[in-house]
Design an enzyme around this catalytic site. Structure first.
Site, PDB file in Angstrom:
ATOM      1  N   GLY A 152       0.811  -1.206   0.000  1.00  0.00           N
ATOM      2  CA  GLY A 152       0.000   0.000   0.000  1.00  0.00           C
ATOM      3  C   GLY A 152       0.846   1.258   0.000  1.00  0.00           C
ATOM      4  O   GLY A 152       1.322   1.728  -1.036  1.00  0.00           O
ATOM      5  N   CYS A 153       1.030   1.827   1.179  1.00  0.00           N
ATOM      6  CA  CYS A 153       1.677   3.132   1.271  1.00  0.00           C
ATOM      7  C   CYS A 153       3.166   3.086   0.948  1.00  0.00           C
ATOM      8  O   CYS A 153       3.704   4.053   0.408  1.00  0.00           O
ATOM      9  CB  CYS A 153       1.434   3.713   2.659  1.00  0.00           C
ATOM     10  SG  CYS A 153      -0.326   4.021   2.974  1.00  0.00           S
ATOM     11  N   VAL A 154       3.849   1.989   1.257  1.00  0.00           N
ATOM     12  CA  VAL A 154       5.263   1.883   0.887  1.00  0.00           C
ATOM     13  C   VAL A 154       5.394   1.851  -0.629  1.00  0.00           C
ATOM     14  O   VAL A 154       6.211   2.578  -1.221  1.00  0.00           O
ATOM     15  CB  VAL A 154       5.909   0.639   1.525  1.00  0.00           C
ATOM     16  CG1 VAL A 154       7.331   0.440   0.993  1.00  0.00           C
ATOM     17  CG2 VAL A 154       5.933   0.763   3.043  1.00  0.00           C
ATOM     18  N   THR A 157       4.438   5.276  -2.227  1.00  0.00           N
ATOM     19  CA  THR A 157       5.417   6.320  -1.939  1.00  0.00           C
ATOM     20  C   THR A 157       6.716   6.085  -2.698  1.00  0.00           C
ATOM     21  O   THR A 157       7.333   7.026  -3.204  1.00  0.00           O
ATOM     22  CB  THR A 157       5.672   6.396  -0.428  1.00  0.00           C
ATOM     23  OG1 THR A 157       4.428   6.601   0.253  1.00  0.00           O
ATOM     24  CG2 THR A 157       6.611   7.540  -0.093  1.00  0.00           C
TER      25      THR A 157
END
Length: 208
Positions: A152-154, A157
Site C-alpha cells: 500500500g503506502c510503501v 510512496t
C-alpha cells in the site's frame, strides 16, 4: 542522454536496472503506527516485530551519521471530509479520524526532536504533502523506505519518489504486510520497475 544499462535478473533484461545510491540519503518511515503494530489494531499485521526492529536499526544509523529521518502518518478530519473516496474504499481508515478512539494513529517508535512528521490522507506520502520540498531543502537525493504496508503506502510512496527525481531504496526487512506472499510479490514488482529493493545490511552500510 545515456540510457542505463539493464541488469539481468529474474524479470529479464528489460527490467530490474539499478537506480543506485546518491550522496545524501534520508530515511522515511511510512505510517509505522499502532494500527498496524498492535495485534488488535484495525490493520494489525501478523508479525510486525522484525520490521519494527529493522526500522529502529535504520533510524539509529541515520541519526548517528547525521542523515535526515522523516516520518509519515495518516490523519483525517473528524468527519472524514478530507478523505475523499479513499476512506470509502477502505472504511477502516476511519480509525485515523480526529477524535477516533484507540489512539491507533500514534507512532510505534518515537521521533527525535526536530524530525519532521508529514501528515497525509492518501497512500503516497508525496501526494498533496510537503514531503518532496522537505527532502529537496535538505539536499536529499536518495530515500530509504521503511514502514507499512508494503503493498500500500510503501509501494505508492516509492513509486512517487522515483517520479519526483529521488533514488528510492526499499528495505526488505524493514517493511511488512498482511501476508508474506503479498509482501514478497510487491517487493518483486517494485524492484523490477520502480525502486531498488535492498536488504538491511546493505542499507546500514550506506547510511553509516
Amino acid at each position: 542522454m545515456i540510457e542505463p544499462e539493464p541488469v539481468p535478473g529474474p524479470h529479464g533484461p528489460s527490467f530490474s536496472g539499478r537506480v543506485g545510491w546518491g550522496a545524501r540519503p534520508a530515511v522515511v518511515v511510512i505510517d509505522l503506527v499502532r494500527a498496524y503494530t498492535e495485534p488488535d489494531g484495525p490493520f494489525g499485521l501478523p508479525s510486525p516485530g522484525p520490521a519494527v526492529a529493522a526500522t529502529e536499526a535504520l533510524i539509529g544509523a541515520a541519526r548517528s551519521s547525521g542523515h535526515p529521518v522523516v516520518w509519515t502518518v495518516v490523519r483525517y478530519a473528524p468527519d472524514l471530509a478530507d478523505g475523499g473516496l479513499f476512506v470509502r474504499k477502505v472504511p477502516a481508515l476511519a480509525a485515523f479520524a480526529g477524535g477516533a478512539p484507540g489512539g491507533w494513529g500514534e507512532l510505534t517508535l518515537p521521533p527525535a526532536p526536530g524530525e519532521p512528521v508529514v501528515v497525509k490522507q492518501y497512500a503516497s506520502a508525496f501526494f498533496g504533502t510537503s514531503l518532496a520540498p522537505t527532502l529537496h531543502a535538505a539536499g536529499v537525493d536518495t530515500v530509504v523506505f521503511a514502514g507499512v504496508s508494503t503493498s500500500g503506502c510503501v509501494r505508492a510512496t516509492a513509486m512517487d519518489a522515483l517520479n519526483s527525481g529521488f533514488r528510492p531504496q526499499v528495505v526488505r526487512d524493514a517493511c511488512a504486510d498482511r501476508t508474506p506472499e503479498v509482501h514478497d510479490s510487491n517487493l518483486a514488482d517494485l524492484d523490477a520497475k520502480y525502486a531498488d529493493v535492498v536488504d538491511l545490511a546493505e542499507a546500514l552500510a550506506h547510511l553509516r
